[in-house]
Every structure is written in structure tokens, then in C-alpha cells.
Write a protein that holds these residues in place. Structure first.
Motif, mmCIF file in Angstrom:
data_model
loop_
_atom_site.group_PDB
_atom_site.id
_atom_site.type_symbol
_atom_site.label_atom_id
_atom_site.label_comp_id
_atom_site.label_asym_id
_atom_site.label_seq_id
_atom_site.Cartn_x
_atom_site.Cartn_y
_atom_site.Cartn_z
ATOM 1 N N GLY A 11 37.132 45.696 45.428
ATOM 2 C CA GLY A 11 36.992 44.824 46.953
ATOM 3 C C GLY A 11 38.036 44.463 47.247
ATOM 4 O O GLY A 11 38.734 43.905 48.749
ATOM 5 N N LEU A 12 38.868 43.326 46.457
ATOM 6 C CA LEU A 12 40.159 42.727 46.822
ATOM 7 C C LEU A 12 41.138 43.894 47.241
ATOM 8 O O LEU A 12 42.108 43.225 48.395
ATOM 9 N N THR A 14 41.142 46.333 49.105
ATOM 10 C CA THR A 14 40.363 46.481 50.781
ATOM 11 C C THR A 14 41.023 45.358 51.106
ATOM 12 O O THR A 14 41.176 45.752 52.590
ATOM 13 N N ALA A 15 40.507 44.416 51.536
ATOM 14 C CA ALA A 15 40.331 42.952 51.812
ATOM 15 C C ALA A 15 41.917 42.473 52.206
ATOM 16 O O ALA A 15 42.240 42.155 53.390
ATOM 17 N N PHE A 25 38.914 39.518 56.014
ATOM 18 C CA PHE A 25 39.196 38.789 54.851
ATOM 19 C C PHE A 25 38.301 39.367 53.476
ATOM 20 O O PHE A 25 37.868 40.177 53.233
ATOM 21 N N TRP A 28 35.835 42.879 54.127
ATOM 22 C CA TRP A 28 36.236 44.211 53.882
ATOM 23 C C TRP A 28 36.291 43.749 52.303
ATOM 24 O O TRP A 28 36.168 45.092 52.087
ATOM 25 N N TRP A 29 36.021 42.284 52.261
ATOM 26 C CA TRP A 29 35.645 42.590 50.406
ATOM 27 C C TRP A 29 34.428 42.598 50.501
ATOM 28 O O TRP A 29 34.432 43.710 48.977
ATOM 29 N N PHE A 33 33.972 45.777 47.981
ATOM 30 C CA PHE A 33 32.991 45.293 46.489
ATOM 31 C C PHE A 33 31.693 46.353 46.766
ATOM 32 O O PHE A 33 31.541 46.848 45.575
ATOM 33 N N VAL A 104 42.372 34.122 48.279
ATOM 34 C CA VAL A 104 42.308 34.953 47.345
ATOM 35 C C VAL A 104 42.433 34.203 45.941
ATOM 36 O O VAL A 104 41.618 34.198 45.124
ATOM 37 N N LEU A 107 38.079 34.360 46.092
ATOM 38 C CA LEU A 107 37.287 34.685 45.350
ATOM 39 C C LEU A 107 37.565 35.226 43.995
ATOM 40 O O LEU A 107 36.709 35.367 43.666
#
Length: 124
Positions: A11-12, A14-15, A25, A28-29, A33, A104, A107
Motif C-alpha cells: 500500500g505504501l 501506491t501511496a 497519500f 491511496w495507501w 492496502f 511515511v 505509517l
């Protein structure tokens, strides 16, 4: 458990791609995910919200005759007046792609805490 950690890192991906295109961010994460295969294709096809620098944005008005001239021009092509050259917008703002490292870090911290909770408290 390993699948959840893997999904978080996928998922990170794509984010970060979405963020470089000016998209959210977090949204999209979450999308990456939950549905990585669909989200990665979607984020690669979605257009960027960042505006490309065009020639119309690289113009300013001459202070003497009010005709449009380039930002870097030192002399007006219409009236011949001397003007002070200005840096272009691309030079002053960079390329516009910045990674929000605080997001980031949040996350990564949330994934780490989730891993600790699952590992040590026996949530199955």
C-alpha cells in the motif's frame, strides 16, 4: 500476520506514486492496502494533478508597455525598454515532487505497533 505487513508495504508503494502525482497519500495507501493489484494499475493510469509548466505561465507583463514578455527577458521586445530578468517558476519551486516523510513515519510506526500488538498480546 505476515500478509498484513506485506499488504501495508505494498500500500505504501501506491501511496508514494499517488503523492508524487498530487493525490492523497492516506486514501491511496488504504486503497493499495486493501486492493493492491487494482490500485497499482489505477495509480499508474490516473493523470497527475500537478500542472505542467507551459509557455503561458512563463510570461509576465512589461512594466512600461504592459505587453507580455518572458520571465528571463532583459529587454522588452515590444517597446525596447530594459527590464530586470526574473527566475522562472521551475527554478524557484523545484520539480514539485516531495515525499511527506512525516506521513511515511506515521505509517511505519502504525505498522510496527500493529505487529507488536499481534505478536506479544496473542491476537489471532
Amino acid at each position: 500476520m505476515t500478509l498484513l505487513i506485506l499488504a501495508a508495504f505494498l500500500g505504501l508503494i501506491t501511496a508514494l506514486i499517488a503523492q508524487s502525482k498530487g493525490r492523497s497519500f492516506g486514501a491511496w495507501w488504504l486503497y493499495g492496502f486493501l486492493l493492491f493489484i487494482v490500485a497499482i494499475v489505477h495509480v499508474l493510469l490516473v493523470p497527475s494533478l500537478r500542472t505542467a509548466t507551459s509557455k503561458s505561465h512563463e510570461l509576465r507583463d512589461c512594466p512600461y508597455c504592459a505587453e507580455p514578455i518572458k520571465l528571463q527577458a532583459s529587454k522588452c521586445k515590444h517597446c525596447g525598454s530594459e527590464v530586470v530578468p526574473l527566475p522562472s517558476k521551475a527554478e524557484t519551486h523545484g520539480d514539485g515532487t516531495k515525499i511527506a516523510w512525516n506521513r511515511v513515519a506515521v505509517l511505519a510506526l502504525s505498522v510496527g505497533i500493529t505487529f507488536i500488538i499481534i505478536r506479544f498480546f496473542g491476537v489471532k
